[in-house]
Design a protein around this motif. Sequence first.
Motif, PDB file in Angstrom:
ATOM      1  N   ILE A 156       0.818  -1.221   0.000  1.00 33.55           N
ATOM      2  CA  ILE A 156       0.000   0.000   0.000  1.00 33.55           C
ATOM      3  C   ILE A 156       0.854   1.275   0.000  1.00 33.55           C
ATOM      4  CG2 ILE A 156      -1.547   1.419   1.434  1.00 33.55           C
ATOM      5  CD1 ILE A 156      -3.166  -1.083   1.999  1.00 33.55           C
ATOM      6  N   GLN A 157       1.859   1.324   0.857  1.00 38.16           N
ATOM      7  CA  GLN A 157       2.706   2.516   0.918  1.00 38.16           C
ATOM      8  C   GLN A 157       3.383   2.782  -0.425  1.00 38.16           C
ATOM      9  OE1 GLN A 157       5.166   2.136   4.432  1.00 38.16           O
ATOM     10  NE2 GLN A 157       5.313   4.352   4.584  1.00 38.16           N
ATOM     11  N   GLU A 158       3.973   1.716  -1.006  1.00 37.33           N
ATOM     12  CA  GLU A 158       4.669   1.848  -2.293  1.00 37.33           C
ATOM     13  C   GLU A 158       3.704   2.201  -3.414  1.00 37.33           C
ATOM     14  OE1 GLU A 158       4.934  -0.751  -0.267  1.00 37.33           O
ATOM     15  OE2 GLU A 158       7.040  -1.197   0.107  1.00 37.33           O
ATOM     16  N   ILE A 159       2.490   1.648  -3.371  1.00 35.23           N
ATOM     17  CA  ILE A 159       1.491   1.928  -4.406  1.00 35.23           C
ATOM     18  C   ILE A 159       1.202   3.425  -4.457  1.00 35.23           C
ATOM     19  CG2 ILE A 159      -0.981   1.680  -4.960  1.00 35.23           C
ATOM     20  CD1 ILE A 159      -0.658  -1.326  -4.138  1.00 35.23           C
ATOM     21  N   PHE A 160       0.939   4.024  -3.300  1.00 32.41           N
ATOM     22  CA  PHE A 160       0.587   5.448  -3.291  1.00 32.41           C
ATOM     23  C   PHE A 160       1.807   6.346  -3.526  1.00 32.41           C
ATOM     24  CE2 PHE A 160      -3.239   3.627  -1.414  1.00 32.41           C
ATOM     25  CZ  PHE A 160      -4.182   4.219  -2.242  1.00 32.41           C
ATOM     26  N   ALA A 161       2.984   5.882  -3.097  1.00 32.86           N
ATOM     27  CA  ALA A 161       4.208   6.649  -3.384  1.00 32.86           C
ATOM     28  C   ALA A 161       4.479   6.653  -4.895  1.00 32.86           C
ATOM     29  CB  ALA A 161       5.397   6.047  -2.627  1.00 32.86           C
ATOM     30  N   ASN A 162       4.324   5.491  -5.540  1.00 32.48           N
ATOM     31  CA  ASN A 162       4.566   5.396  -6.981  1.00 32.48           C
ATOM     32  C   ASN A 162       3.486   6.092  -7.801  1.00 32.48           C
ATOM     33  OD1 ASN A 162       6.918   4.039  -6.526  1.00 32.48           O
ATOM     34  ND2 ASN A 162       6.192   2.049  -7.225  1.00 32.48           N
ATOM     35  N   LEU A 163       2.279   6.113  -7.277  1.00 27.27           N
ATOM     36  CA  LEU A 163       1.197   6.849  -7.932  1.00 27.27           C
ATOM     37  C   LEU A 163       1.582   8.326  -8.032  1.00 27.27           C
ATOM     38  CD1 LEU A 163      -1.797   6.833  -8.969  1.00 27.27           C
ATOM     39  CD2 LEU A 163      -2.474   7.224  -6.603  1.00 27.27           C
ATOM     40  N   ALA A 164       2.072   8.871  -6.932  1.00 28.15           N
ATOM     41  CA  ALA A 164       2.495  10.283  -6.910  1.00 28.15           C
ATOM     42  C   ALA A 164       3.726  10.498  -7.781  1.00 28.15           C
ATOM     43  CB  ALA A 164       2.780  10.717  -5.473  1.00 28.15           C
ATOM     44  N   LYS A 165       4.692   9.584  -7.696  1.00 25.01           N
ATOM     45  CA  LYS A 165       5.921   9.705  -8.486  1.00 25.01           C
ATOM     46  C   LYS A 165       5.616   9.625  -9.988  1.00 25.01           C
ATOM     47  CE  LYS A 165      10.389   7.502  -9.330  1.00 25.01           C
ATOM     48  NZ  LYS A 165      11.202   6.309  -9.107  1.00 25.01           N
ATOM     49  N   GLY A 166       4.745   8.683 -10.380  1.00 33.92           N
ATOM     50  CA  GLY A 166       4.376   8.540 -11.789  1.00 33.92           C
ATOM     51  C   GLY A 166       3.723   9.795 -12.328  1.00 33.92           C
ATOM     52  N   ARG A 167       2.843  10.392 -11.533  1.00 30.36           N
ATOM     53  CA  ARG A 167       2.192  11.644 -11.953  1.00 30.36           C
ATOM     54  C   ARG A 167       3.199  12.776 -12.096  1.00 30.36           C
ATOM     55  NH1 ARG A 167      -3.105  11.102  -8.098  1.00 30.36           N
ATOM     56  NH2 ARG A 167      -4.480  10.133  -9.645  1.00 30.36           N
ATOM     57  N   GLU A 168       4.101  12.861 -11.136  1.00 27.65           N
ATOM     58  CA  GLU A 168       5.115  13.927 -11.170  1.00 27.65           C
ATOM     59  C   GLU A 168       6.011  13.779 -12.401  1.00 27.65           C
ATOM     60  OE1 GLU A 168       8.979  15.359  -8.565  1.00 27.65           O
ATOM     61  OE2 GLU A 168       7.479  14.084  -7.610  1.00 27.65           O
ATOM     62  N   LEU A 169       6.461  12.557 -12.676  1.00 27.25           N
ATOM     63  CA  LEU A 169       7.303  12.305 -13.851  1.00 27.25           C
ATOM     64  C   LEU A 169       6.546  12.593 -15.148  1.00 27.25           C
ATOM     65  CD1 LEU A 169       9.081   9.001 -12.744  1.00 27.25           C
ATOM     66  CD2 LEU A 169      10.146  11.249 -13.000  1.00 27.25           C
ATOM     67  N   GLY A 170       5.262  12.240 -15.161  1.00 32.77           N
ATOM     68  CA  GLY A 170       4.436  12.472 -16.345  1.00 32.77           C
ATOM     69  C   GLY A 170       4.303  13.943 -16.686  1.00 32.77           C
ATOM     70  N   LYS A 171       4.297  14.797 -15.670  1.00 35.74           N
ATOM     71  CA  LYS A 171       4.201  16.244 -15.894  1.00 35.74           C
ATOM     72  C   LYS A 171       5.521  16.828 -16.392  1.00 35.74           C
ATOM     73  CE  LYS A 171       0.740  16.924 -12.292  1.00 35.74           C
ATOM     74  NZ  LYS A 171       0.555  17.323 -10.885  1.00 35.74           N
ATOM     75  N   LYS A 172       6.645  16.293 -15.912  1.00 30.62           N
ATOM     76  CA  LYS A 172       7.954  16.847 -16.229  1.00 30.62           C
ATOM     77  C   LYS A 172       8.494  16.383 -17.577  1.00 30.62           C
ATOM     78  CE  LYS A 172       9.661  17.388 -11.498  1.00 30.62           C
ATOM     79  NZ  LYS A 172      10.620  16.900 -10.503  1.00 30.62           N
ATOM     80  N   ALA A 173       8.214  15.139 -17.938  1.00 32.78           N
ATOM     81  CA  ALA A 173       8.858  14.523 -19.102  1.00 32.78           C
ATOM     82  C   ALA A 173       8.261  14.987 -20.422  1.00 32.78           C
ATOM     83  CB  ALA A 173       8.741  13.002 -18.996  1.00 32.78           C
ATOM     84  N   ASP A 174       9.043  14.820 -21.474  1.00 34.49           N
ATOM     85  CA  ASP A 174       8.540  15.016 -22.833  1.00 34.49           C
ATOM     86  C   ASP A 174       7.449  13.979 -23.101  1.00 34.49           C
ATOM     87  OD1 ASP A 174      10.481  16.924 -23.132  1.00 34.49           O
ATOM     88  OD2 ASP A 174      11.843  15.654 -24.280  1.00 34.49           O
TER      89      ASP A 174
END
Length: 199
Positions: A156-174
């Motif tokens: 659960i902890q990793e799921i929500f941490a990666n959810l946030a990380k994936g969104r953040e990377l999606g905003k920054k990346a080409d």
Amino acid sequence: MLKKLQQLQAIIASRNSENLGDIAILKSDFFGAKVSPTVASKLQPVVGYYPVIDLNQLSQYPQGSFGREYANHMRANQLEPLNISPELEDIAKRNLFALRYLVTHDIFHVLLDFDTTYAGEIGVLAFAATQNYSKSLQIGLCLARLLYPILAPQQIQEIFANLAKGRELGKKADFLLGYRFEEHWEEPIDDVRKRLGLP
């Protein structure tokens, strides 16, 4: 109705294919994966582009190279690239989004540094949904957000941490889906990440 029946027969027949991408692209054709005109225009650089991925060849590249890291990931997780048979070229052309998303899914795992657990999968899904590849991925992310913590409560902890990380990377990346990754296998993976706006 006849067309859907023919598509279903093709899916069943493809189970004997050596190329794992065949059944995936036929399923996408059957379900009619759609993208917006904006995404379709961004995919123009990869129209008709689906080179065969050879893990044996990629394993020969230097340690730390993009290709070697991808091959290591695939072998460690007992995965095979989703190559497409030449006979399915017409179907692949009319399902450009589905084809490119299927072929690059594991490439995203490597570039974004997400493993193949539920936590890793939601990270990749959050990235793709944030990059607005398709509405179906955004719906899939909503479902995964509800289901993955139930399916893997220990993550659960990793799921929500990666959810946030994936969104953040999606905003920054080409916009990654239209990138010809396969032309950069020999380069250091850190250089590829940097070029694409990935930390």
